[in-house]
Design an enzyme around this catalytic site. Structure first.
Site, PDB file in Angstrom:
ATOM      1  CD  GLU A 195     -45.723  -7.766  30.380  1.00  0.00           C
ATOM      2  OE1 GLU A 195     -46.736  -8.046  31.062  1.00  0.00           O
ATOM      3  OE2 GLU A 195     -44.737  -8.510  30.287  1.00  0.00           O
ATOM      4  CG  HIS A 217     -41.505 -12.984  29.729  1.00  0.00           C
ATOM      5  ND1 HIS A 217     -41.868 -11.715  29.354  1.00  0.00           N
ATOM      6  CD2 HIS A 217     -42.596 -13.495  30.361  1.00  0.00           C
ATOM      7  CE1 HIS A 217     -43.113 -11.473  29.720  1.00  0.00           C
ATOM      8  NE2 HIS A 217     -43.584 -12.553  30.335  1.00  0.00           N
ATOM      9  CE1 TYR A 251     -51.242  -6.424  31.767  1.00  0.00           C
ATOM     10  CE2 TYR A 251     -49.297  -6.493  33.158  1.00  0.00           C
ATOM     11  CZ  TYR A 251     -49.911  -6.734  31.938  1.00  0.00           C
ATOM     12  OH  TYR A 251     -49.199  -7.276  30.896  1.00  0.00           O
ATOM     13  NE  ARG A 266     -40.517  -6.670  27.721  1.00  0.00           N
ATOM     14  CZ  ARG A 266     -41.266  -7.219  28.680  1.00  0.00           C
ATOM     15  NH1 ARG A 266     -42.558  -6.966  28.757  1.00  0.00           N
ATOM     16  NH2 ARG A 266     -40.717  -7.986  29.592  1.00  0.00           N
ATOM     17  CD  GLU A 286     -44.630  -9.342  35.149  1.00  0.00           C
ATOM     18  OE1 GLU A 286     -45.103 -10.338  35.701  1.00  0.00           O
ATOM     19  OE2 GLU A 286     -45.292  -8.619  34.388  1.00  0.00           O
ATOM     20  CG  ASN A 333     -44.336  -5.597  32.787  1.00  0.00           C
ATOM     21  OD1 ASN A 333     -43.862  -4.816  31.960  1.00  0.00           O
ATOM     22  ND2 ASN A 333     -44.030  -6.876  32.807  1.00  0.00           N
TER      23      ASN A 333
HETATM   24  O1  IFM Z   1     -49.085 -12.574  30.408  1.00  0.00           O
HETATM   25  C1  IFM Z   1     -48.437 -11.921  31.448  1.00  0.00           C
HETATM   26  C2  IFM Z   1     -46.997 -11.628  31.083  1.00  0.00           C
HETATM   27  O2  IFM Z   1     -46.307 -12.775  30.736  1.00  0.00           O
HETATM   28  C3  IFM Z   1     -46.288 -10.994  32.263  1.00  0.00           C
HETATM   29  N1  IFM Z   1     -47.021  -9.864  32.760  1.00  0.00           N
HETATM   30  C4  IFM Z   1     -48.439 -10.005  32.990  1.00  0.00           C
HETATM   31  C5  IFM Z   1     -49.115 -10.606  31.770  1.00  0.00           C
HETATM   32  C6  IFM Z   1     -50.622 -10.778  32.021  1.00  0.00           C
HETATM   33  O3  IFM Z   1     -50.833 -11.610  33.103  1.00  0.00           O
END
Ligand code: IFM
Length: 440
Positions: free
Chosen positions: A348, A118, A291, A74, A163, A289
């Site tokens: 992500e 992005h 985290y 990606r 995002e 995404n």
């Molecule tokens: O690096 C970023 C990415 O560009 C978008 N999502 C979160 C990642 C980590 O912060």
């Protein structure tokens, strides 16, 4: 861990974070170029001028992907590389670069997933109001149609926006990201026009690429309450509404969440809220995404009355983000139940940790490998629970320009020595390869 046979394993990157090449080959200035060249905005004065020099080293990087056994990659297109002023004159060298990259990927049997936006908006468009300007809807749609027309014979998987919450709110409200504004009403306009831009772009991509699979990527954390108190429970709902439902409801239901509309009130002035039904175009997948977890408590602070609190343990990454893999399982199940996207991809997931220097040709990063392992397990449990999860992109292929943190945070499974541009596999990359090959 069990994954279906067709499950796609990949890694993700973004144009401004890796390409470099400055304003070479006719690339127009983007908002992150302007922002990072403004003193005090990015840690250590870092910029994306060189980054991973991927513009010149993409062949080597595709070879690395091949070596890792990646099945998909990606990446994002730099809008000002192909349209230096954002609209109008095309930069042929920019389009040629993405042609070469896509061809290289296909030769290596790696499926390209293209993200159109992005975060590197052409500065020329920001000078005209950027995403706050209602014209941004058409600017984005035209750019999407251009890219789909050019790459659509070879690229079938398209992500409109990455995002949009971060773009809108960190760019225009907290000011931590480009263009660095502190204006809540500008942020809501930017969110609205991105949603409409998505709605306009999807059918254009489909008409250029009849067999396209189109989706959008949202950043959603797992939201939890600090305590069982009603006040904290309501704070979680607001956090979820502010970050997640503000995008999910328009995309899947064609309307904004009324609780948040009431809460933010004046900041929405001038926005035709009903127009957001145009964002609810059918898509093929939702990109997630994921985290971390956010733990919310009630606070006095206007307008959202939310305080994000830290837990008393040491499971945090170098970003200060809690490591909470089970949130991925729970979130995937929640999204499937509440919005039922036809398919989901983790577009992500990954972690920043302080890495040691390479020794004997490898970088030892046990924490990152453990982070990935725990999240892969959570994903596999979600699949077992019935979630149509189709693939997983690790963030990130390479250490890169981590926005306002510059090069001080490393997310790559491949280490980059930014002095020499040497790439070195980390232990997590070897672990990922084993997972893909079914050996882990
Ligand atoms: O690096 C970023 C990415 O560009 C978008 N999502 C979160 C990642 C980590 O912060």
């Amino acid at each position: 861990m069990k994954f279906p046979d067709q499950f796609l394993w990949g890694a993700a990157t973004a144009s401004y974070q890796i390409e470099g090449g400055g304003l070479e080959e006719g690339r127009g200035e983007c908002i992150w170029h302007r922002f990072s060249h403004t003193p005090g905005k990015v840690m250590n004065g870092d910029t994306g001028d060189v980054a991973c020099d991927h513009l010149h080293r993409y062949r080597e990087d595709v070879a690395l992907m091949s070596d890792l056994g990646l099945q998909a990659y990606r990446f994002s297109v730099s809008w000002p590389r192909v349209l230096p002023a954002g609209v109008g004159a095309i930069n042929p060298a920019g389009l040629d670069f993405y042609d070469r990259l896509v061809d290289g990927l296909l030769e290596a049997h790696i499926q390209p997933f293209v993200t159109l936006y992005h975060w590197d908006l052409p500065q020329a468009l920001q000078d005209r109001g950027g995403w706050e300007n209602p014209d941004s809807v058409q600017w984005f749609a035209d750019y999407a149609a251009l890219m789909a027309g050019r790459l659509g014979d070879r690229v079938k998987d398209w992500i409109t926006l990455n995002e949009p919450w971060v773009v809108a709110f960190m760019g225009n409200y907290t000011g931590d990201h480009a263009p660095g504004k502190h204006d809540l009403s500008a942020a809501y306009k930017a969110a609205h026009h991105q949603l409409l831009g998505h709605g306009k772009a999807v059918p254009l991509i489909r008409s250029a690429v009849p067999d396209a699979k189109v989706g959008i990527t949202l950043n959603i954390n797992y939201f939890d309450a600090a305590t069982d108190s009603e006040a904290d429970q309501l704070a979680v709902q607001r956090q979820d509404g502010y970050v997640a439902r503000w995008f999910l409801d328009p995309l899947y239901k064609g309307c904004y969440p009324t609780d948040i509309v009431e809460l933010v009130g004046d900041a929405l002035e001038g926005i035709d809220l009903d127009a957001v039904r145009a964002a609810a175009v059918p898509t093929d997948f939702l990109g997630l995404n994921y985290y971390t977890r956010n733990t919310a408590a009630y606070s006095q602070e206007e307008p959202l009355h939310i305080d994000l609190v830290k837990h008393d343990h040491d499971r945090y990454t170098e970003m200060g983000w809690e490591i909470y893999p089970d949130g991925l399982r729970k979130l995937l199940i929640q999204l499937h139940q509440d919005y039922a996207p036809g398919a989901l991809y983790i577009t992500e997931n990954g972690a920043a940790f302080e890495d040691p220097a390479p020794t004997d040709g490898v970088v030892e990063d046990p924490e990152r490998a453990a982070y990935l392992n725990a999240h892969f397990e959570a994903a596999s449990q979600a699949i077992e629970a019935g979630v149509p999860l189709k693939g997983y992109f690790v963030w990130s292929l390479l250490d890169n320009f981590e926005w306002a943190y510059g090069y001080s945070r490393r997310f790559g499974v491949v280490y980059v020595d930014f002095e020499t541009q040497r790439r070195v596999l980390k232990r997590s990359a070897l672990y990922l390869r084993d997972v893909i090959q079914g050996k882990a």
